[in-house]
Design a protein around this motif. Structure first.
Motif: not given
Ligand SMILES: [Zn+2]
Length: 248
Positions: A85-89, A102-104, A149-151
């Protein structure tokens, strides 16, 4: 530049297909890792995989529809994984080029991310596709459990970058559509595999000169026909024949 949003129905079908094919390529890891696609003009409204669902079983109808500005998304029984959530949003909100994310932890590219100071070598035609398009995060600091962290990660992906190689972690690709992002993810892993194999010989790699690599990258991106779309359509055609439940 921001991309045109897909219809929700198309976004659901394409994202479900991406999960199914990623599982076939052994890019999944347990029930972790996340793909998302934004369906609103401002990229605030996005679809992402439900918590705990294996990539090989994802169906279009069960993808979570989330609001990138709504912190209450993390509450309730259907809440998404908090790190995802934190990363993608934050990435959808902050990056116009991030229609699809896409994160893998796909093995070959992740292995390269674990080599000190590594940068993708211009070693074959597939690698040249990523010339000048990769950002590197060399500051792994545990799991991303807060919005900052997402920011921070969004700050690493400048407008001309669409791939993030995350040190000691994995990769993240952003694209204008599910098909475009998936095609990049596919070729990134192919290029990484060749690099691991070539470097594992212990012999000196024959690097492609800078100018040739840049020109080859431009050729990739001006190639006639919608190559990414045709690749993705071909994958969906196989899924339609062999496991059409992804569309449900
Ligand atoms: Zn991860």
């Amino acid at each position: 530049m921001s991309s045109v949003p897909p219809t929700e129905a198309k976004a659901r079908t394409d994202l479900a297909a991406a999960f199914r094919w990623a599982a076939r390529l052994d890019w999944h890891e347990s029930i972790a890792n996340h793909f998302s696609v934004a369906i609103s003009e401002d990229r605030c409204s996005f679809l992402m995989n439900p918590n705990g669902r294996h990539f090989s079983r994802v169906r279009a109808s069960e993808l979570l529809l989330l609001d990138a500005r709504d912190e209450s998304s993390l509450e309730g029984p259907d809440a998404p994984d908090p790190t995802a959530w934190h990363l993608h949003a934050q990435l959808h909100l902050r990056l116009p080029q991030a229609r699809c994310i896409l994160h893998t932890h796909m093995p070959y590219a992740t292995a390269l991310c674990c080599i000190k100071d590594f940068e993708l070598l211009m070693l074959d035609q597939n690698a040249c596709r990523f010339h000048g398009r990769i950002a590197y995060d060399r500051h792994y600091d545990g799991m991303a459990l807060k919005a900052s962290e997402g920011a921070r990660v969004a700050g690493l992906l400048a407008a001309d970058k669409s791939v993030l190689m995350m040190g000691n972690h994995g990769v993240l690709v952003v694209g204008a559509s599910v098909a475009a992002a998936f095609d990049d993810l596919y070729y990134l892993e192919r290029a990484a595999k060749v690099q691991i194999l070539a470097l594992s010989t212990g012999l000196a790699p024959a690097l492609i000169p800078e100018g040739v690599a840049a020109r080859t990258c431009a050729q990739w991106h001006s190639y006639p026909g919608d190559y990414s779309r045709r690749h993705f359509d071909a994958l969906k055609q196989i899924l339609d024949e062999e496991e059409s439940s992804y569309r449900q």
